[in-house]
Write a protein that holds these residues in place. Sequence first.
Motif, short mmCIF file in Angstrom:
data_model
loop_
_atom_site.label_atom_id
_atom_site.label_comp_id
_atom_site.label_asym_id
_atom_site.label_seq_id
_atom_site.Cartn_x
_atom_site.Cartn_y
_atom_site.Cartn_z
N GLU A 1 10.61 -3.29 -4.35
CA GLU A 1 10.59 -2.37 -5.51
C GLU A 1 9.16 -1.40 -5.39
O GLU A 1 9.06 -0.31 -5.54
CB GLU A 1 10.85 -2.87 -6.67
CG GLU A 1 12.50 -3.41 -6.91
CD GLU A 1 13.25 -2.30 -6.73
OE1 GLU A 1 13.14 -1.19 -7.11
OE2 GLU A 1 14.20 -2.57 -5.94
N ASN B 1 6.67 9.12 -4.15
CA ASN B 1 8.09 9.28 -3.48
C ASN B 1 9.07 9.93 -3.85
O ASN B 1 9.56 9.73 -5.12
CB ASN B 1 8.39 7.62 -3.44
CG ASN B 1 9.87 7.46 -2.51
OD1 ASN B 1 10.40 8.47 -2.02
ND2 ASN B 1 10.00 6.17 -2.17
N TRP C 1 8.91 0.73 -2.20
CA TRP C 1 9.55 1.98 -2.34
C TRP C 1 8.82 2.91 -3.15
O TRP C 1 8.92 3.97 -3.20
CB TRP C 1 11.05 1.67 -3.31
CG TRP C 1 12.00 2.81 -3.60
CD1 TRP C 1 12.04 3.03 -4.83
CD2 TRP C 1 12.58 3.54 -2.47
NE1 TRP C 1 13.15 4.27 -4.62
CE2 TRP C 1 13.04 4.49 -3.43
CE3 TRP C 1 12.42 3.84 -1.28
CZ2 TRP C 1 14.01 5.69 -2.87
CZ3 TRP C 1 13.04 4.91 -0.53
CH2 TRP C 1 13.84 6.07 -1.37
N CYS C 2 8.08 2.40 -4.33
CA CYS C 2 7.40 3.30 -5.23
C CYS C 2 6.10 3.57 -4.45
O CYS C 2 5.53 4.86 -4.69
CB CYS C 2 7.08 2.48 -6.52
SG CYS C 2 8.39 2.24 -7.54
N HIS D 1 19.08 2.42 3.27
CA HIS D 1 18.97 3.71 2.78
C HIS D 1 17.45 3.93 2.35
O HIS D 1 16.93 5.06 3.18
CB HIS D 1 19.72 3.87 1.40
CG HIS D 1 19.17 5.00 0.90
ND1 HIS D 1 19.71 6.26 1.22
CD2 HIS D 1 18.18 5.54 -0.20
CE1 HIS D 1 19.12 7.24 0.27
NE2 HIS D 1 18.30 6.53 -0.56
N ARG D 2 16.80 3.04 2.01
CA ARG D 2 15.28 3.28 1.77
C ARG D 2 14.63 3.19 3.00
O ARG D 2 13.65 4.11 3.08
CB ARG D 2 14.78 2.21 0.76
CG ARG D 2 15.33 2.03 -0.50
CD ARG D 2 14.69 1.00 -1.53
NE ARG D 2 15.20 1.20 -2.59
CZ ARG D 2 14.71 0.37 -3.89
NH1 ARG D 2 13.75 -0.60 -3.69
NH2 ARG D 2 15.17 0.90 -4.98
N GLN E 1 15.19 6.80 4.53
CA GLN E 1 14.29 7.81 3.71
C GLN E 1 12.79 7.58 4.33
O GLN E 1 12.29 8.57 4.42
CB GLN E 1 14.32 7.23 2.36
CG GLN E 1 15.55 7.77 1.88
CD GLN E 1 16.12 9.07 1.99
OE1 GLN E 1 17.09 9.18 2.89
NE2 GLN E 1 16.06 10.00 0.94
N LYS F 1 21.37 -0.45 0.25
CA LYS F 1 20.30 0.32 -0.41
C LYS F 1 19.05 0.03 0.36
O LYS F 1 18.20 1.15 0.21
CB LYS F 1 20.31 -0.41 -1.89
CG LYS F 1 19.03 0.10 -2.77
CD LYS F 1 18.79 -0.57 -4.03
CE LYS F 1 17.98 -2.01 -3.98
NZ LYS F 1 17.72 -2.52 -5.32
N HIS F 2 18.80 -0.92 1.06
CA HIS F 2 17.54 -1.42 1.50
C HIS F 2 17.56 -0.67 2.88
O HIS F 2 16.64 0.02 3.36
CB HIS F 2 17.36 -2.76 1.87
CG HIS F 2 17.50 -3.58 0.59
ND1 HIS F 2 16.76 -3.54 -0.58
CD2 HIS F 2 18.33 -4.59 0.07
CE1 HIS F 2 17.05 -4.40 -1.53
NE2 HIS F 2 17.82 -4.94 -1.11
N ASP G 1 17.02 7.50 -4.43
CA ASP G 1 17.51 6.17 -4.35
C ASP G 1 18.93 6.15 -3.80
O ASP G 1 19.80 7.15 -3.95
CB ASP G 1 17.22 5.36 -5.33
CG ASP G 1 16.76 3.89 -4.87
OD1 ASP G 1 17.12 3.48 -3.63
OD2 ASP G 1 16.23 3.06 -5.43
N TYR G 2 19.36 5.10 -3.34
CA TYR G 2 20.75 4.90 -2.62
C TYR G 2 21.75 5.14 -3.85
O TYR G 2 21.64 4.87 -4.97
CB TYR G 2 20.99 3.39 -2.42
CG TYR G 2 22.24 3.12 -1.67
CD1 TYR G 2 22.66 3.75 -0.56
CD2 TYR G 2 23.08 2.00 -2.27
CE1 TYR G 2 23.77 3.18 -0.19
CE2 TYR G 2 24.08 1.49 -1.48
CZ TYR G 2 24.52 2.29 -0.39
OH TYR G 2 25.64 1.93 0.13
N ASN G 3 22.85 5.85 -3.28
CA ASN G 3 23.83 6.35 -4.28
C ASN G 3 25.30 5.82 -3.72
O ASN G 3 26.50 6.20 -4.14
CB ASN G 3 23.85 7.75 -4.55
CG ASN G 3 24.20 8.61 -3.25
OD1 ASN G 3 24.57 7.91 -2.14
ND2 ASN G 3 24.30 10.00 -3.58
#
Length: 402
Positions: A310, A8, A313-314, A349-350, A353, A346-347, A12-14
């Motif tokens: 987590e 990946n 995401w990875c 955003h993921r 992506q 954040k979630h 990640d989220y900023n």
Amino acid sequence: MSKREFDNAFPDYNGENLLGADSSINSEFAGKIRGHVSRMLDALENGLSKGVDWKNYSVYTGTTGVAYLYFHLYTVLDDCQEDRFLKKALSLLEPCLTHLGLRRVSFLQGDAGPLALATVVYHLLGRSTAKQDCLERLLEMKTIVYDDHCLPEELLNGRIGYLYALLFVNHHLGADTIDKLVVYRVYETVLKNGRQFAKEERSKFPLMYEWHDKKYLGAAHGLAGILYLLLQIREPVYQKYSHEWIEPSIEMLMTLRFPSGNYPSSIGSASGDKLVQWCHGAPGWVPTFCMAHKTYGEPKYLDEALKCGEVIWCRGLLRKGYGLCHGSAGNAYAFLSLFRATNDQKHLHRACQFAEWCFQYGSHGCRNPDRPLSLFEGLAGTIYFLTDLLKPMKSRFPAFEL
């Protein structure tokens, strides 16, 4: 052995804001989604025009799954094509309705799926006689669900899949459409069988189930999927069962987590920490933990869901493909569940992506699905996910989340 997932490389989220004023995805990303959905729909319809396997009518990989996508487009999109989507759904449903044997009871793989979906579609089209016929046929199967001792409990083929069909109809047509006593008896049967099997096996779990001689744990065949649907029944009279049997079973599940945040596919599985997919792994457990947090109010359940997030995401961009059951689109639904539970962008955003990955459908060298147009393996499921992302607070994993 090659890895099961791609690395990946997405950032990640900023802190960026991904939402519009009405809690929909922001207009810039919504435009991208709509463009890719339109392109993918063209590809889907081109594939359908070359021939449809009417013998496979399942939601999982057959014609009803594609009909479910068109029903979903009707519920989400507001582009003046609503009747077209409903009529397209019905054109895929009607050829199978006269050939159902009323023996396979689940929503995903059985006759309950076409009947439940047709009940809702006929209602929306104002065809009350056809709607009532489908509803009555759906309820005919309840005696099998009550009494067939060979019927499994799992979501894909079994008793809990029938419970989903009943809840699906009530969700869309009103809570009293199907008699609550029918719903409650299915619930009680699943609980009773889980208690009995756990005692026979001397299991540490208060509830345990088996499918094909394995004690599966994931969403499709196992305990996580069964518990999620059982948690939908929130009548006060059943709260003692929830606290005595369901919650302790979730507690026991939490003891099985790998250090990575992933979970095994079954009790005693020799495969180890390999599968990160909805059917067997962390992505299918996220809705269950989120629902446990909502039901019992304990932060530890949400913490467990976040740990699952987590590892997804990875390791969630799968070489198996882009589908719902064992692909990147299905994995992205875990982020949407976490977003609804936390309001943390954040979630979201993921999930976006992973959507970017799905925009490039077919370009990463993934395995070609056996049923490339289908809802749970192929293109229809990816379109379903992308469309759901337009209104993330209303998103739900199809044929599972309610």
